[in-house]
Design an enzyme around this catalytic site. Sequence first.
Site, PDB file in Angstrom:
ATOM      1  CB  CYS A  82       6.320  15.443  37.072  1.00  0.00           C
ATOM      2  SG  CYS A  82       6.280  16.843  35.953  1.00  0.00           S
ATOM      3  CG  HIS A  96       7.593  12.007  34.052  1.00  0.00           C
ATOM      4  ND1 HIS A  96       6.378  11.915  34.688  1.00  0.00           N
ATOM      5  CD2 HIS A  96       7.691  13.272  33.608  1.00  0.00           C
ATOM      6  CE1 HIS A  96       5.759  13.078  34.632  1.00  0.00           C
ATOM      7  NE2 HIS A  96       6.539  13.929  33.987  1.00  0.00           N
ATOM      8  CD  GLU A 103       6.545   8.449  35.979  1.00  0.00           C
ATOM      9  OE1 GLU A 103       7.651   8.508  36.577  1.00  0.00           O
ATOM     10  OE2 GLU A 103       5.820   9.437  35.768  1.00  0.00           O
TER      11      GLU A 103
HETATM   12  N1  GLN Z   1       4.380  15.962  33.715  1.00  0.00           N
HETATM   13  C1  GLN Z   1       3.856  16.569  34.738  1.00  0.00           C
HETATM   14  O1  GLN Z   1       3.515  15.973  35.774  1.00  0.00           O
HETATM   15  C2  GLN Z   1       3.608  18.025  34.528  1.00  0.00           C
HETATM   16  C3  GLN Z   1       3.199  18.778  35.772  1.00  0.00           C
HETATM   17  C4  GLN Z   1       2.278  19.928  35.406  1.00  0.00           C
HETATM   18  N2  GLN Z   1       2.932  20.934  34.642  1.00  0.00           N
HETATM   19  C5  GLN Z   1       1.666  20.502  36.674  1.00  0.00           C
HETATM   20  O2  GLN Z   1       1.727  21.643  36.926  1.00  0.00           O
HETATM   21  O3  GLN Z   1       1.122  19.776  37.449  1.00  0.00           O
END
Ligand code: GLN
EC number: 4.3.3.6
Length: 212
Positions: free
Chosen positions: A83, A186, A188
Amino acid sequence: MSAAQPCVGVLALQGDVREHVASLRAAGVRTMTVRRESELATVDGLVIPGGESTTMSRLLDTFDLLEPLRKRLAGGMPAYGSCAGMILLANEVLDGREDQHQLGALDITVRRNAFGRQVDSFEEDLAFTGIDDGPVHAVFIRAPWVESARGDVEVLAAVPDTAAAGPAAGRIVAVRQGAVLATAFHPELTGDGRVHRLFADIVRAAVSEDAA
Ligand SMILES: NC(=O)CC[C@H](N)C(=O)O
């Protein structure tokens, strides 16, 4: 080379560090949290967790880690970003902040917060190249998607192209380029250890190649 398992660091500036440490341990590697250049220098691979990419980007400056991290990535250190970690590893971001740093380890363009606004999350079962024993249940939280992938970037997973997926239909959400892996979701957080096992295998392969 030591006979011991490789040591995989988790960048611990912000984000879901603990969950990655637990997933890596379950995958059979040693782990340590990384906040300093001296720690970064010792690890065989690095996870960049989910969290907030603009905050992590700022903290890379504060902790004087930006250039050392770029250097290790350019030198072939295996890395896995989930992410926010995927956003940081990419070489281009859309809808990012202007001053947000890119580590440039993946030849992809990501769109930040692509799935929707702050509160939005989205779940989907995905076919994942390299994980053949059933789909990966993917949890997306304010997630990016990969808008485009170039060069030798391998697409490992995409959202199924169904009407129910709405604007996310067909979007790329997991990629690999050499020893660098990234998911927009994710693993994890779901207790599915297979993506971390895949990354642990990438790190083991890189370590034994170095020793050869
Ligand atoms: N769950 C996440 O890691 C979200 C990422 C977040 N929206 C960002 O821009 O970094």
